[in-house]
Scaffold this active site. Structure first.
Site, PDB file in Angstrom:
ATOM      1  CE  LYS A  93      -0.398  -0.858   4.873  1.00  0.00           C
ATOM      2  NZ  LYS A  93       0.011  -2.271   4.840  1.00  0.00           N
ATOM      3  N   GLY A 122      -7.263  -6.486   2.642  1.00  0.00           N
ATOM      4  CA  GLY A 122      -7.009  -7.923   2.553  1.00  0.00           C
ATOM      5  C   GLY A 122      -7.871  -8.612   1.526  1.00  0.00           C
ATOM      6  CE  LYS A 193      -4.346  -1.248   4.743  1.00  0.00           C
ATOM      7  NZ  LYS A 193      -4.674  -1.818   6.066  1.00  0.00           N
TER       8      LYS A 193
END
Lengths: 410, 410
Positions: A93, A122, A193
């Site tokens: 990320k 995930g 993220k």
């Protein structure tokens, strides 16, 4: 780039938790992957700090999986792999939130795939859904719980009433928080993220430095008590949304009204809500971390790089479709309120080997309403008992049976 | 099959709710689709009962969208389109649950894509996730709420305590149930969707006739009362799971423990949970029906058929990333319990144009805990007020501000 038959060769960079899980998962799933893709995947080389040679692994690979993390040497390796015409799958990320535009441009230029589902939330398939299902949607807003550690801590504070520092220690003991949890609890991990999600959703460059960010370190038991009293959730929320012709991307604690789809996401889970006028909203949730889970997300990307899109492969097995299965049941009966009725009913259940878990009886004049929950039993056996019960003279109406689904994960 | 530049020609079969919504949505999103794919999509022909010629539309199309529904002539058209080398996108669950193996075999044989995201759970991307993200996962179980009409009826029965027949009438009035709702309430519609999901998850043929099925017609207010008393959800649940070397596929009402991810899915929404050892579980939810929503799912499939996989296109805009946005806030203060403290604080808020929504004050000896929620305000203005409040001599500790996310869809 890839040979049209035979093995599909994977070079693995990094052998930490996720890398080791991938190396374990891949051989288990290789036969199924060969069925789906026509190619048998195999790991042809592993690069760690102490062993392996990048150039050698690169030359032997059709695809490179980057699980080193951090900026360098990960960035250098990813670029060299793409320049050599190899597809790349990464879970990094930080790399994408800081150097995404450079890397995506090289991928386009070299005609290779750069896939990164595991970089955000995930196994929750938010990258694929944004890039494919919603490729042309006009996304208005994304809300995400994209850091499992901080969500676990807030959930535990809400559940136990304990203070932040105590719950953090417990989370470290249980393996839900690292020895140095800073990036998780100060919002920086979530910010990377959200930068990636905002880039994909709004089709505009977004750098990590542009994300407004606040952590959970100052949240007190009072705040969670207030949330509970008002039926609110208190979560570390990432937001990416359109505002007045621009966008806002931020991470901070927030109270959520009880029916918000993220309010009920507890423990180390991640979840993302995507809003757009045409789709209303989609919510996706699942484990945000964990070796096998993240490795599964990586493997999904590897397989996508191997196959032509949207083929539904021939079935590989013919499993029997079983009609009679085991289930717990609720049984609702209106009966005459006479002595012995309960014992006659439980007698029939007992004859059929059915064990009662709970009974609620309510009087209604001459009648009574009897609700039972029975432990899991083969359905045919349960229905045979119900058929017998229906013939009892005390029954006022036909008995009503509804299945009960009990907790399966614990 | 498709030209390498210029228009991408779509033939549309059927012009009901979804077809009309697609014809409206496509031109709105055409520029973005051209940015992503390099091709401008356009509808080159529409076939309805009363107008259009199938052969002519087929000859003019790169891809055919089938939204007629039912088995024939939909099956015939889909087969002829694939035999002519055209990709097909369909929302037809009945067709796939009864003739899927035949159609998927023809798609493989002809080397075309047959995509069907909209056939199951509308805009919830469960088909794509099963076919791509989880292509090699060993799925253990799928639970789904895949019929919005029945879920709306059960939610309304739970909310109002009303009887099934009354709620059904209300659902029909509101457009959540058809004039003939049989397939929705007897579980048959959900059964077709579960057959498709089971086929994909377990890689084995599953026909609609093999799905065990029970509807919601017999559920009474008592049953929902019982669910509420015990904190359970009562839903029409589709299940596809492995049992003893075979599989079970079924649809029936079921009680769910409160923390099951499907227990909180209310109203016309759909949701699907996929369980597998490696991934633990993924849950996806969103609108299961509706013209624009289903059309969005169809459009996602059309775009996927147009593009090479997993390219992250160049950004098309440079939106300003705004740091200062509007938000509601919770403000937590420990103050000296002296007369006038509340008025001084609200005075500061008022000077900054901030309007208070609620106040809770709790005495703690000489001190008091004061919690306020304020209406949405520009963050910079709110933080300026908080800075001023922090200087008041009555403050015992620095004030703590947490954002509040209020209901956005209603």
């Amino acid at each position: 780039m890839t040979s049209s038959a035979g093995p599909f060769r994977i070079g693995l960079l990094g052998h930490g938790t996720v890398g080791a899980a991938l190396a374990e998962l891949l051989p288990q799933r290789a036969a199924q992957i060969e069925h789906v893709t026509g190619l048998r995947p195999e790991i042809v080389g592993v690069l760690t700090r102490s062993r392996g040679d990048f150039e050698q692994i690169l030359a032997a690979s059709d695809l490179v999986v980057e699980l080193i993390g951090g900026i360098e040497p990960a960035r250098d390796y990813v670029i060299r792999a793409m320049r050599a015409g190899k597809h790349v799958v990464t879970a990094n990320k930080q790399l994408l939130a800081q150097h995404g535009e450079e890397l995506w441009a090289i991928a386009r230029e070299c005609g290779v795939q750069l896939r990164f589902e595991a970089a955000v939330a995930g196994v929750v398939p938010v990258i694929r859904v944004l890039q494919e299902s919603l490729a042309a949607a006009h996304v208005e807003r994304i809300h995400g719980i994209v850091n499992g550690t901080s969500n676990f801590i807030l959930s535990e504070m809400a559940r136990t009433g304990a203070a932040y520092a105590d719950v953090l220690k417990e989370a470290q003991r249980l393996g839900y928080a690292e020895a140095d949890p800073s990036e998780d609890v100060n919002g920086k991990d979530a910010a990377a993220k959200m930068a990636i999600l905002a880039r994909l959703a709004f089709d505009t460059p977004v750098h990590l430095d542009q994300v407004v960010c606040e952590g959970i370190e100052r949240i007190g038991p009072d705040d969670l008590e207030y949330a509970r009293d008002l039926g609110l959730g208190l979560k570390l929320i990432g937001t990416a949304e359109r505002v007045d012709g621009g966008i806002s991307v931020r991470v901070h604690p927030a109270f959520l009204y009880a029916r918000h789809p993220l309010a009920s996401i507890d423990g180390p889970f991640n979840a993302v809500t995507v809003e757009s006028e045409a789709i209303t909203e989609i919510t996706m949730s699942g484990p945000g971390a964990g070796g096998p889970q993240t490795a599964s997300a990586v493997l999904g990307d590897v397989i996508s790089a191997m196959i032509p899109p949207a083929s539904t492969p021939e079935t590989s097995v013919r499993l029997e479709v079983v009609a009679d299965v085991v289930s717990a049941f609720y049984l609702h009966m209106e009966v005459a309120d006479t002595p012995g009725v309960l014992s006659r009913i439980t007698g029939v259940l007992g004859e059929h080997g059915i064990s009662v878990k709970s009974v609620v009886q309510k009087g209604l004049g001459d009648n009574a309403r009897l609700v039972m929950v029975v432990h899991p039993v083969l359905e045919s056996r349960f229905f045979a008992a119900v058929e017998r019960i229906a013939t009892l003279t005390e029954l006022r109406t036909p008995p009503r049976a509804i299945r009960v689904i009990e907790e399966e994960f614990s």
